[in-house]
Design a protein around this motif. Structure first.
Motif, short mmCIF file in Angstrom:
data_model
loop_
_atom_site.label_atom_id
_atom_site.label_comp_id
_atom_site.label_asym_id
_atom_site.label_seq_id
_atom_site.Cartn_x
_atom_site.Cartn_y
_atom_site.Cartn_z
N ALA A 280 0.84 -1.21 0.00
CA ALA A 280 0.00 0.00 0.00
C ALA A 280 0.87 1.25 0.00
CB ALA A 280 -0.93 -0.01 1.20
N ALA A 281 1.93 1.24 0.83
CA ALA A 281 2.80 2.41 0.92
C ALA A 281 3.53 2.66 -0.40
CB ALA A 281 3.80 2.25 2.07
N LEU A 283 2.60 1.73 -3.44
CA LEU A 283 1.65 2.22 -4.44
C LEU A 283 1.25 3.67 -4.16
CD1 LEU A 283 -0.56 -0.99 -4.61
CD2 LEU A 283 0.82 -0.08 -6.50
N GLY A 284 1.05 3.97 -2.90
CA GLY A 284 0.67 5.34 -2.51
C GLY A 284 1.78 6.33 -2.81
N ARG A 285 3.01 5.89 -2.63
CA ARG A 285 4.13 6.79 -2.95
C ARG A 285 4.13 7.11 -4.44
NH1 ARG A 285 9.34 5.75 -4.77
NH2 ARG A 285 10.63 7.61 -4.59
N ALA A 287 1.62 7.15 -6.36
CA ALA A 287 0.48 8.05 -6.61
C ALA A 287 0.83 9.49 -6.19
CB ALA A 287 -0.75 7.56 -5.86
N ALA A 288 1.48 9.63 -5.05
CA ALA A 288 1.83 10.98 -4.56
C ALA A 288 2.78 11.66 -5.55
CB ALA A 288 2.46 10.91 -3.17
#
Ligand SMILES: Cc1cc2nc3c(=O)[nH]c(=O)nc-3n(C[C@H](O)[C@H](O)[C@H](O)COP(=O)(O)OP(=O)(O)OC[C@H]3O[C@@H](n4cnc5c(N)ncnc54)[C@H](O)[C@@H]3O)c2cc1C
Lengths: 379, 341
Positions: A280-281, A283-285, A287-288
């Motif tokens: 999750a982290a 993928l979120g990175r 995205a950010a």
């Protein structure tokens, strides 16, 4: 304070957002909904798709109506291009003509050139290549040696261009050449000629296979190749100003951070709805990074819309964007669960094979950083 | 940005240039309260930026008032600026005139569900705004005099500023809720955003210091700015600073929109990452000089290291974003990223 840091906020106008849905629908209708690979602007040549886009009025969107252009804003073009790239659409054929050759002709071309070329480009029927690099001139573009000698009715061109993407398939190449000059300056005596790639004598185009096994770029050899006088773009000797003016357009667009986007999509499919904390982290990175880059790129579109020349800002977007797109496959291979789908593996491997070029084409990472450093007043 | 905000930012910058020099930051880190600086901040009305005009404030909307935090980061302002600015805006809604004076700090449950986060400047605060989460995720507040609460022994965090853990205490005072932060998630998001804006400001300053130093320091007979290796590093730093600024600004612009929670997570995650990379480069360029206490670079870099961990570090907010994307699914990725789902 360092001024290059000002990426003003831009909210995409409603007209642009409305266009987004139209483009999505068009892509779904034209290409179907099956999953696609990355939309590499340098590789995905599909004249039929380009023609279909042309019919929709989505090539030369920002150009004046009198040449058949759409007279629309840079923001609308931005939305149109990002939607196509994100969807993995094959935009390679018309890409260069739409992004930079057309705008160059609008700015520096003769009226006759505009009337002749722009409507064809807009129809998706006339594709351009860039003839800048040579065997001994890459980053140091001002050192080009290909010459154009004035003769009766035009120019005789001699020399070799290298890495000319799509020259084996496109119609024309805007070629940077040396023309006679009195000046000693390296930047003087450079000119741009529109070379007909299909109907010129003394011209040999040899595809060069890249490490992925594809032939996308070429060696283009000129041996007393005649180019008519009316194919000179702008004033003789003004080539350096002209090529540098192309760079703001060339460097800040969404193609500078979306080259690996389909890997991101397929990675998400592999990971599924229940990621580990680490997945999750990661993928979120991504995205950010992507959302911030997109925000910066739209801000540059705003600067282009208001006729500014954001050279350093464009270099920043390309530098950050290229580093990001090179990172995507590296991340994906480490966090994907084992036994991925064939589409995932194919997309990933394809991207790993193309990634080295992301930080080279259109100006290397080191050259861009040099431009940013100049913007800071360090050199 | 509206005109009042613009004027306010300009006068704040003028004030901070004079009133917040290195000596003041040093004093705070040596344990001394910066009363004179505080008085000047109050006199200019900066801390009441988001208090309604009718209650003696400037009446800026939160998104505008929070832009002041970029200056708090740029000048390493060693007071609970974010806490007082935001806390007063919340308390003003409950119409508590007495708490709109004096330093205020916030006691807020930590994002990872492990009790209250360390309370910044607790030992020096006159008021502590204590947030209490209900089982349904809503949040209520009590604004209490600091001495009514019990705190652990204060310690100095990475920024060199005092903080303490809230141990308990039966404070007497009205309980209220706020429309600005009706839920704990929103309160934590606003605080994360505040740190992102502060980091963007501190990064700007670290870049300015680094560029100035590179142009001044000579080795091998020329300014180190002339070495390409140094230029390339400063270019990378510039990219990180630009990204942090854009991400933080985007967080402010999103305030009040349906995209705010996402934009704040992006802001904290991206600026936090830039903080680590940026501080590293700024120090490398400064050589041993930047490692001294005498040089002011550490006033920025220690705050960057501190702020990137407060109210959720990068991995926390990245995972928040990542889980939402996984729940939406691969085919929704692009619409999610562009806010056009
Ligand atoms: C896929 C692809 C498509 C391309 N398409 C086209 C095209 O259509 N038309 C066209 O004209 N060109 C095209 N190019 C060429 C591209 O513009 C050049 O590759 C690029 O400008 C770099 O030149 P070079 O490859 O000769 O590398 P060089 O300039 O030889 O550089 C080699 C290395 O040295 C570094 N270096 C060079 N000079 C400096 C310096 N001053 N300071 C620090 N480091 C330095 C570079 O950063 C790089 O790492 C394409 C390239 C690729 C990879």
């Amino acid at each position: 304070m360092a001024t290059a840091l000002t990426f003003d906020p831009v909210t995409l106008p409603t007209a642009a957002e409305a266009l987004r849905n139209e483009v999505r629908q068009f892509v779904a209708e034209t290409l179907g909904n099956e999953h696609r690979r990355n939309s590499d602007f340098g590789a995905s040549h599909d004249p039929e798709f380009s023609r279909a886009l042309g019919q929709r009025g989505w090539i030369g969107m920002t150009w004046p109506a009198k040449y058949g252009g759409g007279g629309r804003s840079f923001f609308e073009r931005y939305v149109m291009t990002e939607e196509l790239l994100a969807a993995g659409a094959p935009v390679g054929a018309h890409w260069i003509a739409d992004r930079q050759s057309g705008p160059l002709l609008l700015r520096y071309g003769t009226e006759a050139q505009r009337e002749f070329f722009l409507p064809k480009i807009i129809a998706g029927e006339c594709f351009f290549s860039i003839g800048m690099s040579e065997p001994d001139s890459g980053s140091d573009l001002a050192s080009v040696r290909t010459t154009a000698t004035p003769v009766e009715g035009g120019w005789l061109v001699n020399g070799t261009k290298l890495w000319s993407s799509g020259a084996h398939r496109n119609h024309y190449m805007i070629t940077l050449v040396r023309t006679p000059t009195e000046s000693e300056s390296r930047h003087a005596g450079l000119s741009q000629l529109i070379v007909d790639l299909r109907n010129s004598s003394g011209l040999t185009v040899r595809p060069i296979t890249n490490l992925a096994g594809d032939a996308e770029f070429n060696e283009v050899v000129f041996e007393d190749c005649f180019v008519p006088a009316d194919r000179l773009v702008g004033e003789p000797g003004n080539g350096w100003e002209q090529v540098t003016s192309e760079l703001g357009y060339e460097r800040s667009g969404p193609e500078r951070f979306l080259s690996a986007f389909r890997v991101f999509v397929e990675l998400l499919r592999e990971v599924g709805p229940k990621p580990t904390d680490h997945q999750a982290a990661v993928l979120g990175r991504m995205a950010a990074h992507m959302m911030t880059l997109r925000n910066m790129s739209i801000s540059v579109a705003g600067m282009l819309e208001s006729n500014r020349n954001p050279v350093v800002e464009a270099a920043l977007v390309k530098e950050l964007g290229n580093n990001f797109e090179r990172e995507v496959p590296e991340i994906a291979r480490l966090v994907a669960p084992g036994g991925g789908s064939a589409l995932f593996r194919q997309t990933l491997e394809d991207t790993i094979l193309h990634a080295p070029s992301f930080t080279i084409r259109g100006g290397t990472r080191e050259i861009l950083r040099g431009m940013i450093a100049r913007g800071l007043g360090l050199r | 940005m509206n005109e009042t905000t613009q004027l306010m930012l300009e006068s704040a910058e003028r004030l901070l240039r004079d009133a917040c020099p290195k000596a003041v930051v040093d004093q705070v880190e040596a344990g001394q309260r910066p009363d004179a600086l505080w008085a000047e901040l109050e006199a200019l009305g900066l801390l009441n930026a988001c208090v309604p005009e009718g209650q003696g404030g400037v009446g800026l909307p939160l998104a505008e008032g929070l832009t002041l935090l970029r200056l708090a980061g740029r000048y390493a302002v060693p007071v609970p600026f974010a806490e007082t600015l935001l806390g007063r805006a919340l308390a003003a809604e409950a119409g508590l005139p007495e708490v709109l004076e004096g330093t205020m700090t916030l006691a807020v449950p930590g994002v990872q569900g492990d009790g209250y986060a360390p309370v910044p400047f607790a030992p020096w605060a006159r008021w502590v705004l204590v947030a209490q989460a209900g089982p349904d995720g809503t949040v209520s507040f009590q604004c209490l005099p600091q001495e009514q609460l019990t705190f652990s022994e204060p310690r100095k965090g990475l920024a060199g500023e005092p903080e303490a853990l809230l141990l308990g205490g039966a404070g007497k005072g009205p309980t209220f809720s706020s429309s600005l932060a009706p839920t704990l998630a929103k309160l934590q998001g606003l605080l994360a955003l505040s740190r992102a804006v502060m980091m963007a400001g501190a990064l700007e300053s670290a870049l300015d210091l680094s560029v100035a130093y590179a142009l001044e320091r000579k080795q091998f007979g020329r300014e180190i700015a002339k070495f390409q290796a140094v230029q390339q590093q400063l270019a990378v730093l510039t990219g990180e600073v630009a990204a942090a600024l854009r991400a933080a600004d985007a967080g402010l612009e999103a305030l009040g929109s349906v995209r705010e929670a996402t934009a704040w997570a992006v802001a904290k995650a991206r600026a936090g990452e830039a903080a680590g990379k940026g501080a590293e480069i700024a120090h490398q360029v400064h050589g041993a000089m930047g490692f001294t206490h005498e040089h002011q670079l550490h006033h920025r870099t220690r705050r960057l290291w501190c702020w990137r961990d407060q109210h959720g570090h990068e991995a926390y907010w990245q995972a928040v974003l990542g889980r939402a994307l996984c729940a939406a699914g691969a085919d929704a990725l692009w619409p999610e990223l562009t806010g056009s789902a």
